[in-house]
Write a protein that holds these residues in place. Sequence first.
Motif, PDB file in Angstrom:
ATOM      1  N   UNK A   9       0.827  -1.209   0.000  1.00 42.92           N
ATOM      2  CA  UNK A   9       0.000   0.000   0.000  1.00 42.92           C
ATOM      3  C   UNK A   9       0.861   1.259   0.000  1.00 42.92           C
ATOM      4  N   UNK A  10       1.916   1.273   0.807  1.00 44.58           N
ATOM      5  CA  UNK A  10       2.788   2.446   0.871  1.00 44.58           C
ATOM      6  C   UNK A  10       3.445   2.754  -0.458  1.00 44.58           C
ATOM      7  N   UNK A  11       3.966   1.727  -1.112  1.00 43.01           N
ATOM      8  CA  UNK A  11       4.614   1.942  -2.403  1.00 43.01           C
ATOM      9  C   UNK A  11       3.606   2.258  -3.502  1.00 43.01           C
ATOM     10  N   UNK A  12       2.414   1.675  -3.427  1.00 47.25           N
ATOM     11  CA  UNK A  12       1.369   2.010  -4.408  1.00 47.25           C
ATOM     12  C   UNK A  12       0.937   3.459  -4.276  1.00 47.25           C
ATOM     13  N   UNK A  13       0.853   3.948  -3.035  1.00 49.35           N
ATOM     14  CA  UNK A  13       0.504   5.353  -2.819  1.00 49.35           C
ATOM     15  C   UNK A  13       1.543   6.274  -3.457  1.00 49.35           C
ATOM     16  N   UNK A  52      19.488   7.987   2.648  1.00 51.85           N
ATOM     17  CA  UNK A  52      18.966   7.127   3.718  1.00 51.85           C
ATOM     18  C   UNK A  52      18.561   5.768   3.175  1.00 51.85           C
ATOM     19  N   UNK A  53      17.870   5.768   2.022  1.00 54.38           N
ATOM     20  CA  UNK A  53      17.442   4.513   1.402  1.00 54.38           C
ATOM     21  C   UNK A  53      18.651   3.697   0.950  1.00 54.38           C
ATOM     22  N   UNK A  54      19.658   4.363   0.386  1.00 55.36           N
ATOM     23  CA  UNK A  54      20.881   3.675  -0.056  1.00 55.36           C
ATOM     24  C   UNK A  54      21.564   2.999   1.130  1.00 55.36           C
ATOM     25  N   UNK A  55      21.734   3.731   2.228  1.00 61.10           N
ATOM     26  CA  UNK A  55      22.382   3.174   3.414  1.00 61.10           C
ATOM     27  C   UNK A  55      21.578   2.011   3.982  1.00 61.10           C
ATOM     28  N   UNK A  81       9.540  -1.853   3.017  1.00 63.36           N
ATOM     29  CA  UNK A  81       8.431  -1.273   3.779  1.00 63.36           C
ATOM     30  C   UNK A  81       8.753   0.150   4.225  1.00 63.36           C
ATOM     31  N   UNK A  82      10.014   0.418   4.568  1.00 66.91           N
ATOM     32  CA  UNK A  82      10.390   1.725   5.100  1.00 66.91           C
ATOM     33  C   UNK A  82      10.617   2.777   4.018  1.00 66.91           C
ATOM     34  N   UNK A  83      10.939   2.355   2.798  1.00 73.26           N
ATOM     35  CA  UNK A  83      11.246   3.316   1.736  1.00 73.26           C
ATOM     36  C   UNK A  83      10.160   4.372   1.525  1.00 73.26           C
ATOM     37  N   UNK A 115      10.748   8.571   2.124  1.00 75.47           N
ATOM     38  CA  UNK A 115      10.557   9.603   1.097  1.00 75.47           C
ATOM     39  C   UNK A 115       9.389  10.529   1.411  1.00 75.47           C
ATOM     40  N   UNK A 116       8.340  10.006   2.030  1.00 74.57           N
ATOM     41  CA  UNK A 116       7.166  10.848   2.275  1.00 74.57           C
ATOM     42  C   UNK A 116       7.333  11.736   3.505  1.00 74.57           C
ATOM     43  N   UNK A 117       8.013  11.235   4.534  1.00 72.18           N
ATOM     44  CA  UNK A 117       8.138  12.008   5.766  1.00 72.18           C
ATOM     45  C   UNK A 117       9.080  13.199   5.615  1.00 72.18           C
TER      46      UNK A 117
END
Length: 308
Positions: A40-44, A246-249, A284-286, A290-292
């Motif tokens: 759901x998070x990635x679809x959003x 952050x995502x890369x790390x 799940x965290x990606x 990005x959104x926060x």
Amino acid sequence: IEPQNLTHVSEFLLLGLSENPGLQPLLFGMFLSMYLVTVLGNLFIVMAVSRDPHLHTPMYFFLSNLSLADIGFTSTTVPKLIVDIQAHSRVISYAGCLTQMSFFMLFGCLDSLLLTSMAYDRFVAICHPLRYRVIMNPCLCGLLVLASIFISLLVSQLHSSVVLQVTYFRDVEIAHFFCDPSQLLSLACSDAFINNIVMYIIGAMSGFLPISGILFSYSKIVSSVLRVPSSGGKYKAFSTCVSHLSVVCLFYGTGLGVYLSSAVSSSPRKGAVASVMYTVITPMLNPFIYSLRNRDIKRALRRLLSTA
């Protein structure tokens, strides 16, 4: 179990994360929840980028493709795990095992290459801002994504071809919750030294080259930002990279940590538990990362939810 001809092996047994019956309901609820949040998070993210004209830029184009890759990456392993827990079955067919392994390598490599493309996008945006729209044109962005998909398919097929060279297994129990290529090779009866060498070379190239590209891009970014006279300008430049960095790390840190821990630890089950970090937690965290930290994504998500 006696060694069997590969053509006659019809199934493997995935030992999963735990054989404790009392933990199975907890594992089922936890992984089902994480999988739903991931999808759901990635679809959003994908829907927000596609519907909001303000997000029709190279950075968000790569982000939407990364979200799709994350959905595919986690969908190759978690649904099977959830079904196995619910059905009290650990069986996976030989064809299903190879298919799962191929898609796992495909989406894992695609994640890595898309992160590299995003690093290049940030490099051009910060180091060549006046030429950004000319360099990062839609044609180049499309070619980068297509090249990432093609290379990922090639890496996936190379991994599959290496595993297909194995003709005998001494066991059909895989100490993991998905069909990991290294686990399959470890079950080979014949000397898999050459196959392991080829596998490590393929893995090193598919991992080393993207990491090298990311490090090169960020070395140029840091060098360029340090020449900015004002602290406000430096902060603004670095802030555009925080989410991606952050995502890369998270992606490479957890992946590298899993493989280093598996090399040190003699317990395959501990390696399987550690693999949850980059196969489930990271995708799940990606979207949250990005959104926060991104006002544009927040606005697009609010508009998306208000019109739903």
